[in-house]
Scaffold this active site. Structure first.
Site, mmCIF file in Angstrom:
data_model
loop_
_atom_site.group_PDB
_atom_site.id
_atom_site.type_symbol
_atom_site.label_atom_id
_atom_site.label_comp_id
_atom_site.label_asym_id
_atom_site.label_seq_id
_atom_site.Cartn_x
_atom_site.Cartn_y
_atom_site.Cartn_z
ATOM 1 N N HIS A 89 0.817 -1.215 0.000
ATOM 2 C CA HIS A 89 0.000 0.000 0.000
ATOM 3 C C HIS A 89 0.853 1.269 0.000
ATOM 4 O O HIS A 89 1.165 1.819 1.062
ATOM 5 C CB HIS A 89 -0.926 -0.028 1.220
ATOM 6 C CG HIS A 89 -1.859 -1.197 1.205
ATOM 7 N ND1 HIS A 89 -1.465 -2.462 1.605
ATOM 8 C CD2 HIS A 89 -3.151 -1.309 0.805
ATOM 9 C CE1 HIS A 89 -2.487 -3.297 1.465
ATOM 10 N NE2 HIS A 89 -3.522 -2.624 0.987
ATOM 11 N N HIS A 101 -3.851 3.746 -3.377
ATOM 12 C CA HIS A 101 -4.036 3.146 -2.041
ATOM 13 C C HIS A 101 -3.336 1.788 -1.920
ATOM 14 O O HIS A 101 -2.567 1.582 -0.989
ATOM 15 C CB HIS A 101 -5.535 2.983 -1.725
ATOM 16 C CG HIS A 101 -5.821 1.915 -0.727
ATOM 17 N ND1 HIS A 101 -5.725 2.149 0.625
ATOM 18 C CD2 HIS A 101 -6.154 0.606 -0.869
ATOM 19 C CE1 HIS A 101 -6.009 1.014 1.267
ATOM 20 N NE2 HIS A 101 -6.270 0.069 0.387
ATOM 21 N N GLU A 158 -20.389 -4.967 22.537
ATOM 22 C CA GLU A 158 -19.682 -6.257 22.548
ATOM 23 C C GLU A 158 -18.373 -6.197 21.761
ATOM 24 O O GLU A 158 -17.352 -6.744 22.180
ATOM 25 C CB GLU A 158 -20.572 -7.364 21.953
ATOM 26 C CG GLU A 158 -21.796 -7.717 22.781
ATOM 27 C CD GLU A 158 -22.972 -6.770 22.526
ATOM 28 O OE1 GLU A 158 -22.871 -5.898 21.637
ATOM 29 O OE2 GLU A 158 -23.994 -6.896 23.222
HETATM 30 C C1 LIG Z 1 -12.508 -4.610 8.447
HETATM 31 C C2 LIG Z 1 -11.853 -4.306 7.153
HETATM 32 N N1 LIG Z 1 -12.605 -4.100 6.063
HETATM 33 C C3 LIG Z 1 -12.031 -3.895 4.872
HETATM 34 C C4 LIG Z 1 -10.678 -3.873 4.742
HETATM 35 C C5 LIG Z 1 -10.023 -3.704 3.377
HETATM 36 N N2 LIG Z 1 -9.425 -2.363 3.312
HETATM 37 C C6 LIG Z 1 -8.125 -2.161 3.541
HETATM 38 S S1 LIG Z 1 -7.741 -0.538 3.577
HETATM 39 C C7 LIG Z 1 -9.331 -0.092 3.244
HETATM 40 C C8 LIG Z 1 -9.785 1.324 3.195
HETATM 41 C C9 LIG Z 1 -8.734 2.262 2.820
HETATM 42 O O1 LIG Z 1 -9.095 3.555 3.148
HETATM 43 P P1 LIG Z 1 -8.418 4.300 4.354
HETATM 44 O O2 LIG Z 1 -8.700 3.562 5.582
HETATM 45 O O3 LIG Z 1 -8.839 5.709 4.278
HETATM 46 O O4 LIG Z 1 -6.878 4.158 4.063
HETATM 47 P P2 LIG Z 1 -6.043 4.926 2.947
HETATM 48 O O5 LIG Z 1 -6.496 4.412 1.608
HETATM 49 O O6 LIG Z 1 -6.336 6.356 3.105
HETATM 50 O O7 LIG Z 1 -4.647 4.553 3.215
HETATM 51 C C10 LIG Z 1 -10.131 -1.207 3.102
HETATM 52 C C11 LIG Z 1 -11.571 -1.152 2.794
HETATM 53 C C12 LIG Z 1 -9.918 -4.083 5.916
HETATM 54 N N3 LIG Z 1 -8.586 -4.095 5.911
HETATM 55 N N4 LIG Z 1 -10.532 -4.263 7.111
#
Ligand SMILES: Cc1ncc(C[n+]2csc(CCOP(=O)(O)OP(=O)(O)O)c2C)c(N)n1
Ligand SMILES: [Mg+2]
Length: 671
Positions: A31, A272, A423
């Site tokens: 990432h 991302h 929970e």
């Molecule tokens: C519980 C959960 N749902 C989905 C994911 C898959 N996932 C990884 S990062 C992300 C979202 C990325 O957005 P953000 O948190 O804003 O991180 P950024 O892209 O800004 O680094 C998702 C949906 C995960 N890791 N954990």
């Protein structure tokens, strides 16, 4: 700030960025977005605030850091490497490879300097609340308050818990639950850095996340700050310093960043989670203060970084070591024992529970949840670090330490935590306590176990000694109806790796269950009936540790075997007695812990369930997982539909869990 310092800050940040980008490039996955956006804030935290010692990475009073946005693993590893933790360039090159010290997402116990496993968004944030709660407990209990003996600057416990979280963390419901509790408990030593970049995996956050986050946190009782430029490390530094001074509220600092800053894809969701192209890496590195050769960390940069950390943390560490020494000299043996246990994260505290327990009268008859509550109170008296609570159902689960006060913002050394109806946060917070040297428990109804499954999974992944107490464990709760009657939950829990699921049948088996749990470092579940149970004639405390044993031996010649658990063991014995009158001579096995039984040597398993005999399973829940013991589905006396509302008797009758119905169904199998 002098120019040189500014340049060296930039140089270190740029080197960390380049290393992490190289890791993602060589791994072919990872990432880059968070690396390029959040490197300055993570650098500021380590360079100017974190009190740590890479030579004593488990130092009890170290500041904790939780990378809640676990997809920022490359950034974390590169930072830890630069900070001097026991990681090599080769470790970084092995990012995401099998058995490496740098797995895909941070894993507790694998990488030095990683305080917990993260990846499932929201878990890190909520677990950090538990870590910060544990700090409050420890500082309240152990910091010396007597005048003259120690001055205020000499404290055994005063660490900060820092979190780096992303948009995703704050979208997840669990972070709200935990933040609400953190505000309630006034956790002043919890400081969250929020990498606010308006982008998540699928696109811009305006698609799904438009609330005013800081106002929300303010309403939850947090101290909030905003830093408008995530590259301005002096502003980030000042905000962290201000947050440290606020001792009666947790702090969140929203830091505006640009995801993938410096990449041609900056500001988009594409950056991302996809490695940068070669061209992009080249243009990026041209604009950074780094050499273009992959994996080349500047010596000057790492030396300067380590010096910054050591010159601050070193003083704190040696002062603390003196306090610890002095404390150990002046403390009682009990205190010494406690501190040594905590310092080693040592859970091996021997309690001979069976010996400790009162002798049960043969006429004992009480709800199993009541018996369990009594046993837990015995454990609490012997174990200083036994603490836990319920998601607003302590009155029903009876998992309550009646001699001890509540954990509140004015009594942090209380041992009953009132989680409210939360929970999921409860599970994660328990993990935080367990990561801080505690043996913890949390209670709710078995039907609601799904609400905290992701946290249970993290207990199992990190191998933390958390005990989940789930009462109202079957349809026989009656009138509350199908929403409250667990069916598939035991199967779900049993299918979780590294989790021991106990379903004891009577008081003796509950003692045996606690005895087995306290001798293990694994997480566990105790599923308990709300209903009254007699003491079984042939039940055993010690055999629980083998997972299964005979509670009714065949009388003359073995015809078949019934396996039962919990409340159904008594039923199975009654059925066997009835069938014996009709010439079917059955052995009844109580199987309080399937996992433990499956771990036994084949000789024991075959002795109990010899090959070639018809075996029947009776459990008032899903058949999933039980097929391994039977010839075909006809031998499973289980329930694969949702329950129904009715009296306990009506419901049991309806699902075939009466002596009469079971007897008839089983008899048919032996014709
Ligand atoms: C519980 C959960 N749902 C989905 C994911 C898959 N996932 C990884 S990062 C992300 C979202 C990325 O957005 P953000 O948190 O804003 O991180 P950024 O892209 O800004 O680094 C998702 C949906 C995960 N890791 N954990
Ligand atoms: Mg984001």
């Amino acid at each position: 700030m002098a120019k040189k310092e500014k340049n060296i800050d930039k140089k270190i940040i740029d080197n960390i960025k380049a290393l992490a980008i190289d890791m993602i490039e060589i791994a072919g996955s990872g990432h880059p977005g968070i690396v390029l956006g959040a490197a300055p804030m993570l650098y500021t935290l380590y360079a100017r605030h974190m009190n740590i010692n890479s030579n004593d990475e488990k130092w009890m009073n170290r500041d904790r850091f939780v990378m809640s946005a676990g997809h920022g693993s490359a950034l974390l590893y590169a930072t830890l490497f630069a900070a001097g933790y026991n990681l090599t360039i080769d470790d970084l090159k092995n990012f995401r490879k099998l058995n490496s010290k740098t797995p895909g997402h941070p894993e507790y116990g694998v990488t030095p300097g990683v305080d917990m496993s993260t990846g499932p968004l929201g878990q890190g944030f909520a677990t950090a609340v538990g870590i910060a709660m544990a700090e409050r407990f420890l500082s309240t209990k152990y910091n010396e308050k007597r005048k003259g003996m120690f001055d205020q600057s000499k404290q055994l416990f005063d660490y900060n818990t820092y979190v780096l979280c992303s948009d995703g963390d704050l979208m997840e419901g669990i972070s709200y639950e935990a933040a609400s509790l953190a505000g309630n408990y006034k956790l002043g030593k919890l400081i969250v850095l929020y990498d606010s970049n308006n982008v998540s995996l699928d696109g811009n956050t305006n698609l799904s996340f438009n609330e005013n986050v800081l106002k929300r946190f303010e309403a939850l009782g947090w101290h909030t700050q905003y830093v408008k430029d995530g590259n301005n490390i002096d502003e980030i530094d000042k905000a962290i310093s201000r947050a440290k001074k606020v001792l009666d509220k947790p702090s969140i600092i929203e830091i505006k960043t640009v995801i993938g800053s410096g990449s041609v894809l900056a500001g988009t969701s594409t950056v991302h989670g996809k490695p940068l192209t070669k061209d992009d890496i080249n243009q990026l590195k041209e604009n950074l203060d780094v050499r273009s050769i992959p994996f080349s960390m500047s010596n000057e940069a790492s030396q300067e970084f380590r010096t910054m950390i050591a010159s601050r943390s070193g003083k704190k560490y040696s002062a603390w070591a003196n306090v610890f020494k002095e404390y150990m000299e002046k403390s009682s043996d009990t205190r010494k024992f406690e501190l040594i246990s905590l310092s080693k994260n040592n859970y091996d505290i021997n309690i001979d529970l069976p010996k400790l327990m009162w002798q049960f009268g043969d006429d004992l008859k009480e709800p199993l949840r009541d018996t369990n509550g009594k046993i837990m109170n015995v454990v609490a008296d012997k174990m200083f670090n036994f603490i836990g609570g319920n998601a607003d159902v302590a009155s029903s689960t009876k998992a309550y330490l009646s001699k001890y006060p509540a954990y509140t913002s004015s009594s942090y050394d209380g041992r009953n935590i009132f989680f409210g109806v939360r929970e999921h946060a409860m599970g994660a917070i328990l993990n935080g306590f367990a990561l801080s040297g505690f043996r913890v428990f949390g209670g709710t109804f078995l039907a609601f176990a799904d609400y905290l499954k992701p946290a249970i999974r993290m207990s199992a992944l990190m191998n933390l000694p958390v005990t989940y107490i789930f009462t109202h464990d079957a349809i026989n709760i009656g009138p509350d109806g199908p929403t409250h009657q667990p069916i598939e939950q035991l199967a779900m829990l049993r299918s979780t790796p590294n989790l021991d699921v106990y379903r004891p049948a009577d008081a003796r088996e509950i003692v045996g269950t606690w005895d087995a749990i306290l001798k293990s470092t694994k997480p566990s579940v105790i599923a308990l009936s709300r209903n009254e149970a007699h003491l079984l004639k042939e039940s055993s405390m010690s055999e629980v540790n083998k997972g299964a044993y005979i509670v009714r031996k065949e009388v003359l010649r073995l015809t078949g075997i019934i396996i039962a658990t919990g409340s159904e063991v008594q039923l199975a014995i009654s059925v066997a007695e009835e069938l014996y009158k009709n010439g079917v001579d059955l052995r009844v096995i109580s199987m309080p812990c399937v996992e433990k039984f499956l771990e036994q040597p084949a000789s024991y398993r075959e002795e109990l369930i010899p090959v070639g005999y018809k075996t029947i399973v009776i459990e008032a829940g899903s058949s999933a997982g039980w097929s391994r013991f039977v010839y075909n589905d006809n031998y499973l006396m289980t329930i694969n539909s949702f329950g129904s509302s009715g009296t306990k008797e009506e419901v049991l009758e309806h699902y075939g869990f009466t002596v009469e119905k079971l007897k008839n169904n089983i008899e048919k199998l032996f014709r």
